[in-house]
Design an enzyme around this catalytic site. Sequence first.
Site, PDB file in Angstrom:
ATOM      1  N   HIS A  43       0.824  -1.222   0.000  1.00 57.17           N
ATOM      2  CA  HIS A  43       0.000   0.000   0.000  1.00 57.17           C
ATOM      3  C   HIS A  43       0.859   1.274   0.000  1.00 57.17           C
ATOM      4  O   HIS A  43       0.329   2.360  -0.226  1.00 57.17           O
ATOM      5  CB  HIS A  43      -0.912   0.042   1.228  1.00 57.17           C
ATOM      6  CG  HIS A  43      -1.984  -1.005   1.233  1.00 57.17           C
ATOM      7  ND1 HIS A  43      -2.862  -1.172   0.188  1.00 57.17           N
ATOM      8  CD2 HIS A  43      -2.319  -1.945   2.160  1.00 57.17           C
ATOM      9  CE1 HIS A  43      -3.690  -2.172   0.476  1.00 57.17           C
ATOM     10  NE2 HIS A  43      -3.378  -2.657   1.668  1.00 57.17           N
ATOM     11  N   ASP A  92      -2.726 -10.602  -2.211  1.00 56.76           N
ATOM     12  CA  ASP A  92      -3.327 -10.053  -0.989  1.00 56.76           C
ATOM     13  C   ASP A  92      -4.770  -9.661  -1.318  1.00 56.76           C
ATOM     14  O   ASP A  92      -5.070  -9.261  -2.441  1.00 56.76           O
ATOM     15  CB  ASP A  92      -2.528  -8.817  -0.543  1.00 56.76           C
ATOM     16  CG  ASP A  92      -2.942  -8.294   0.821  1.00 56.76           C
ATOM     17  OD1 ASP A  92      -2.251  -8.607   1.805  1.00 56.76           O
ATOM     18  OD2 ASP A  92      -3.955  -7.572   0.900  1.00 56.76           O
ATOM     19  N   ASP A  98      -4.899 -12.953   3.491  1.00 53.54           N
ATOM     20  CA  ASP A  98      -6.126 -12.421   4.090  1.00 53.54           C
ATOM     21  C   ASP A  98      -7.393 -12.643   3.273  1.00 53.54           C
ATOM     22  O   ASP A  98      -8.477 -12.228   3.685  1.00 53.54           O
ATOM     23  CB  ASP A  98      -5.960 -10.930   4.429  1.00 53.54           C
ATOM     24  CG  ASP A  98      -5.208 -10.160   3.367  1.00 53.54           C
ATOM     25  OD1 ASP A  98      -4.900 -10.742   2.313  1.00 53.54           O
ATOM     26  OD2 ASP A  98      -4.919  -8.966   3.593  1.00 53.54           O
ATOM     27  N   HIS A 113      -6.384  -7.156  -0.505  1.00 54.24           N
ATOM     28  CA  HIS A 113      -6.530  -5.723  -0.772  1.00 54.24           C
ATOM     29  C   HIS A 113      -5.671  -5.341  -1.978  1.00 54.24           C
ATOM     30  O   HIS A 113      -4.588  -5.892  -2.167  1.00 54.24           O
ATOM     31  CB  HIS A 113      -6.069  -4.914   0.452  1.00 54.24           C
ATOM     32  CG  HIS A 113      -6.779  -5.282   1.711  1.00 54.24           C
ATOM     33  ND1 HIS A 113      -6.201  -6.054   2.688  1.00 54.24           N
ATOM     34  CD2 HIS A 113      -8.026  -5.005   2.138  1.00 54.24           C
ATOM     35  CE1 HIS A 113      -7.067  -6.228   3.674  1.00 54.24           C
ATOM     36  NE2 HIS A 113      -8.186  -5.605   3.370  1.00 54.24           N
TER      37      HIS A 113
END
Lengths: 225, 316
Positions: free
Chosen positions: B127, B164, B253, B166
């Site tokens: 991120h 991931d 996740d 996200h």
Amino acid sequence: MFVSNHMKKTVITVDQDASVFEAQQLMAEKQIRHLPIVDAENRLLAIVTDRDIRSALPYTLLKGSHTDEEKAGLIDLKVKNIMTLDPKSISPMDTIQDALLLIQQHKVGAFPVINEKKELMGILSVRDLLSSFINVLNINEPGTLLCVLVEEKVGQLKKLVDTITEEGISFGSVLVNRHWEEDKRAVFIYLLTNNVVRVKKKITALGFSLLDPMSWYIDNLSQKE
Amino acid sequence: MKRTGYLHDNRYILHDTGPHHPETSDRLLAVYEGIKEEGILEHLTMISASRADLKWIETVHDPVYIRRFEEICLSGHNTFDDPDNCISMDTYESAFLAVGGILDTVDLMMTDKIDNAFCAVRPPGHHAEKDKAMGFCYFNNIAITARYLQEKWGIEKVAIIDIDVHHGNGTQHIFEQDASVFYYSIHEHPSFAYPGTGRDFEVGTLGGHGFTKNSLVLPGQGDDVYYMLIQGDLMPAINKFEPEVILVSTGFDAHRDDEMSDIKVSTQCFSWMMQTIMDLGERHCDGRVISILEGGYSLQRLPELAGNHVKILLDS
């Protein structure tokens, strides 16, 4: 939320004696679809849209498969022959909500913005409205969307706001849909965080239910036009 | 059996996110336990981290940002840029060690001492933007690794595969104009999940147009959709790009038991996904695959997920 804060203040206009081809070229160059026409005192007279131009020109011209004779025959076609006189306009002090309702009512793509002297101050298009709603929803900021089902009674939203505030999480936006199911409303909360595990548990512990994201939106929204 | 490196360093634990934060040092302990439990530790090349040279971090990050990060850690603040990003005095050093450990791992692979590797680092990276910390990430570990491969080792084409749950906004933005790094991400739809980017119409810009690919998964979806998207989106894209090295942003996740997302991927599907990536690595780049840990927050599931992940790297 006033139109004056969201309109384009530099407006490209066209002369009513310009040819339709000139207007068409101007729209293509500036990537716009609406050209207001003003008088020498900058007072709004009319508007011409890309749809007016498309309706005025034969299909062969739009497709580019026309002959030179066909084009020559239309060279005298002026903006003033196809423009809409005295178009629907709005004031800089109208609100974005006014503009939304008016655009739906009049089915237009943009409004010239004029003051009380009819002087052209700006233009507000559907595109400008969309930008302002992207800002209001805050979806350009990173965050996570939750949907909480709450009973239709006083103080519910406060509990949610308090819980989220206790967790130190900032709000991006909150939308409330009052017509979710009988005596219930759906609250869409956009939280500016990646970390919603704890806050979700706290909200559930307060007795609220978190809706399955797949049951959100379209199907449940009221169909009122 | 492959020669697989395992980057594990206790100093990653020093990055303390405080109580109630999901990105904790317990995650790395869970990863270690899982790998140990599989009985494969003795087959792995253990790698401990050295501190990265600042110049490599500056290939991605703005020097002013790096200085800001250092100052805020040393001043004793407990968040950086956003309340999500909890930090401690040691976070800055841990972040340097995360990058340094991965670059050491790259050196081992490029000098043929290992075939592939798993880098269990903290803090995560995908991120992090070039001048902004986001989503528990400070330095974009995988982006710096791609630049290092190109600048130090002369690798021309690097593929980054981000599993991931996200979207890796930082990685995408860093490379979106760059045709030499292909970025693929499969993640929960951005209208529901952090960070709200990675829509399927984001495909790269200017010279990098066509070198970014996002596959979206809706809340509640799981294995079936992953099988379809990995086969339909990822495989053709990598086969077309023909990378010389594959880097994987490994987040666990999307697992059905991980509370950080609404995605329902099974442990078996995670294994299948990694095996598919390894097969792509064999086909295009002599198996040169480096997996770098991003998210994954279920302390109950991390051991089995990490154990399986490393077994697949080992090809055992």
